[in-house]
Design a protein around this motif. Structure first.
Motif: not given
Lengths: 145, 451, 181
Positions: C98-105
């Motif tokens: 999951s790359m980047g904060v948008c994808a992660s949270t």
């Protein structure tokens, strides 16, 4: 260089047809605002404020200038004549306004949702639609020394 | 200072405006010049757009008359992100098509209503992620128009410099992805190499490679770093020299010509009717560039040409972008010469935070600092539409303020969003295999299309 | 065959280690570029950062030929079913970064349109922070994944097979929580 005009819903189509004849051949932008919680800025006294306002920006190329047209749309029947026949470029912009604000356009060839899934309920840019924020839980992090 | 119009040249064998003839296996093919076709003859504005529900082509469907509706995307290597196109094809020929968007819809216009004017720039910069500084610029211009403040000269020149460098990096990046779509992997590697040069300068100036939040209402976040002149000069010199390499690699190559000549033609009347802007409109020969026609910043004080094409095909769009890189370099060199000294943000304490050192000394500065970062800027009620010329076309920002510290409504007119409407016209009647070249030549950035 | 007859050098090893080593060194990422992070993912593959050093510069367009999905960017409610479908099409064993904060949270976009974390849809092995993560961060995430593959079990089964799974067409969790107020 930039002017603002207030046009009533009845004169909407004929006004744009005249402007187009005059030389305003280019539709720059079409959007709308939901004035549920605030007063309309810059509205002259003779125009009756309504909940929605459709804002159209048109340009002319021969004498570079921008004309902004503001039209009040009542909340009870949020329907506006479509500009697709005059400006084919309005198609996607009107679909976006329909999708996000729930204002319909009479005579639009394909008035469907454009950004959200087709089975979505509600119109997110209306002021009575919540942000849809998910509460974030903060946990205390154990300190490592 | 004036801005004149520069028409890109086409190779010798292709006389602009004349009959384009091509010897193929099926005999001599004649392409009549686009202006010779009457607008009503094809009525392509309505004939090219497919209007069926999105869910209708979950699978490939045949219609009764031998036409097939197929789906391209949203997970496709050459749709530049998550664009999905529904194509009605007959054999190999594309008849009608419909771009289906929204797969990256982020709700940024709603989010913007919940962020203060100082935070807002972080939101808009993530829209068009290939030219973030242009997004910040239009947002800052809209806020400043509502506030009615003047920003210092140096800040304006810095904004112009970064906006033009961003145009270079965006167009170079487009060359890279366009090369990849057309099968030239070397171009992709070269394009990213050049982009990396510009990006590392942005990193020096703003601290971030992308999504800088550098141009803010009231000026820019920080002054340019020491020695920026050398960096910018190096970028200008290197990329100018390497454009020659690209010309050798692509512009003169017969294989490249076969992919782009006469492919995806759009007429000037169609482009204007469909509200297309940027390189798509200019490739048809309409010299419309907001930097020249309705100047913002100091574009009326520099010399540059508006680059236009003649035919409006994929080659012209390629050529216009290549020459726009050169024009941007020309502007960058003039900015280098004329950069004044002075403050880099407005000295109005109600808009810009005081310098860090002043916060320790002065109670008043401390209060201003605290107020700015807790409440934000209070913007007088009003509404405005500001537009700039981003690498993809007219980037507009319509903003309504109700007098509080957050915008009441913020709408971005994304050039890619509007330009995608001309895609069915360009695809109409062409081959399916040319579709990739045409989609690439529109240069859509899905983050801005879906917002 | 007695070992003395062998005329060449040879190595002994157990099959588990060998498979782990082979898997680690031949990951095939699927292109799943969504937003800003996709540009940084492409930069990692290009000249300056050169993912070829780790044997994974070839991004496959077809999920059938890939075993690593790098979710690069924000996942909208409209994209979520597509993402799950692409994940289901990939062959086992498969991994997700999951790359980047948008994808992660969900990152800064905590609103109606964005799925708050791609781990609601697919199981994630490595999260790369940043907005967008620089190519160095992505490489660190990839090396972390390599280490996980090298030391993990080869007959790995997901401990919670239903984790992160939701029926295609069902609304995402975040939409049920949020929505019309």
């Amino acid at each position: 260089m930039s002017e603002v005009a207030f046009v009533s819903l009845e004169e909407y189509t004929s006004y744009f047809a005249e402007r187009r004849e005059e030389g305003y051949t280019f539709l720059a932008d079409l959007t709308a605002v939901d004035y549920l919680e605030a007063g309309h800025p810059g509205l002259p006294a003779e125009v009756r404020p309504e909940r929605f306002e459709v804002v159209v920006n048109i340009r002319r190329f021969d004498q570079p200038s921008l004309l902004r047209v503001r039209t009040q749309v009542p909340a009870e029947s949020p329907w506006v004549p479509s500009l697709v026949d005059l400006y084919p470029g309005a198609e996607a912009m009107e679909r976006e306004v329909y999708d996000l604000l729930g204002i319909g356009f009479e005579g639009h060839p394909d008035l469907t949702r454009i950004l959200l899934p087709e089975d979505w309920e509600g119109h997110p840019l209306r002021k009575d639609y919540g942000l849809g924020r998910v509460p974030v839980q903060f946990k205390e992090v154990r300190r490592h020394r | 200072m004036t801005a004149s119009v520069f028409t890109v040249a086409r190779p010798q064998d292709e006389e602009p405006g004349a009959l384009l003839s091509r010897d193929t296996s099926e005999g001599l093919q004649e392409l009549v010049s686009r202006s010779a076709t009457a607008a009503a003859e094809l009525d392509r504005e309505t004939g090219a757009a497919l209007r069926i529900p999105e869910s209708e082509s979950e699978v490939e469907t045949f219609t009764d008359d031998g036409r097939m509706i197929i789906n391209m995307g949203p997970q496709h290597p050459s749709t530049h992100g998550v664009l999905r196109i529904m194509l009605e094809i007959e054999g190999e020929t594309v008849l009608r098509s419909k771009p289906v968007i929204g797969y990256l819809h982020t709700g940024m216009e709603k989010t913007a209503e919940n962020l203060t004017y100082l935070q807002g720039a972080t939101n808009v910069t993530r829209m068009d992620y290939l030219s973030p500084l242009n997004n910040e610029l239009v947002f800052a211009l809209a806020v400043e128009a509502l506030l009615g403040i003047e920003i210092p000269e140096r800040a304006t020149w810095i904004r112009m410099l970064l906006s033009e460098l961003n145009r270079i990096s965006s167009h170079v990046m487009w060359l890279a992805t366009n090369g990849m779509d057309l099968g030239s992997s070397s171009m992709m590697i070269f394009g990213f190499r050049e982009r990396e040069m510009v990006i590392s300068f942005f990193e020096k100036a703003s601290g971030l490679r992308m999504n800088h939040n550098y141009i803010r209402p009231g000026g820019v976040a920080a002054d340019l770093p020491d020695g920026w002149e050398d960096d910018v000069m190096a970028i200008a010199d290197t990329i100018e020299a390497r454009i020659k390499d690209y010309n050798e690699l692509l512009t003169g190559q017969p294989i490249f010509h076969e992919r782009v000549f006469g492919v995806g033609i759009i007429r000037p009347e169609e482009a204007i009717a469909l509200s297309a802007t940027g390189p798509i409109l200019r490739s048809t020969g309409v010299p419309w560039d907001l930097r020249r026609e309705m100047p913002y910043l100091f574009y009326d004080k520099v010399d540059f040409d508006v680059v236009v094409g003649t035919v409006g095909d994929t080659y012209d769009r390629y050529s216009v972008r290549i020459h726009e890189i050169l024009q941007s370099i020309r502007i960058v060199r003039q900015v280098l010469e004329r950069m004044p000294s002075g403050p880099y943000r407005a000295l109005d304490p109600k808009v810009t935070p005081p310098p860090r050192a002043r916060v320790d000394e002065s109670m008043e500065a401390l209060i201003h600092h605290f107020k700015l970062f807790t409440e934000g800027i209070r913007v007088p009620p009003g509404e405005t539409y500001q537009a700039i010329e981003s690498p993809r076309g007219e980037l507009g920002c319509y903003m309504v303020s109700d007098g509080s510290a957050k915008p009441y409504r913020m709408h971005i007119r994304g050039p890619s969003f509007v330009n995608l409407q001309s895609l069915p016209v360009m695809l109409h009647g062409g081959l399916l295999a040319d579709g990739v070249a045409i989609i690439s030549s529109v240069d859509p950035v899905m983050g801005e299309v879906d917002r | 065959m007695p070992l003395e007859d062998l005329s060449y050098n040879f190595l002994t090893g157990n099959i588990e280690k060998l498979v782990q080593w082979a898997r680690q060194a031949s990951l095939w990422p699927a292109t799943f570029g969504l937003a800003c992070c996709a540009i940084e993912m492409m930069s990692s593959g290009a000249a300056d950062f050169d993912l070829a050093r780790f044997g994974m510069e070839v991004f496959r367009a077809s999920p059938r030929q890939a075993d690593l999905m790098i979710v690069a960017g924000r996942v909208s409610q409209k994209m979520a079913p597509v993402l799950r479908q692409v994940y289901d099409q990939m062959m086992e064993p498969k991994w997700v970064i999951s790359m980047g904060v948008c994808a992660s949270t969900g990152g800064m976009f905590n609103n109606y349109a964005i799925v708050q974390g791609v781990d609601q849809i697919v199981p994630v092995d490595v999260y790369a922070p940043g907005c967008p993560p620089g190519p160095e961060t992505l490489m660190h995430a990839i090396l972390t994944l390599h280490e996980q593959i090298r030391t993990g079990e080869i007959l790995r089964r997901r401990r919670e097979p239903d984790k992160g799974y939701r029926q295609i067409g069902q609304p995402a969790v975040s939409r049920m929580v949020g929505g019309v107020e």
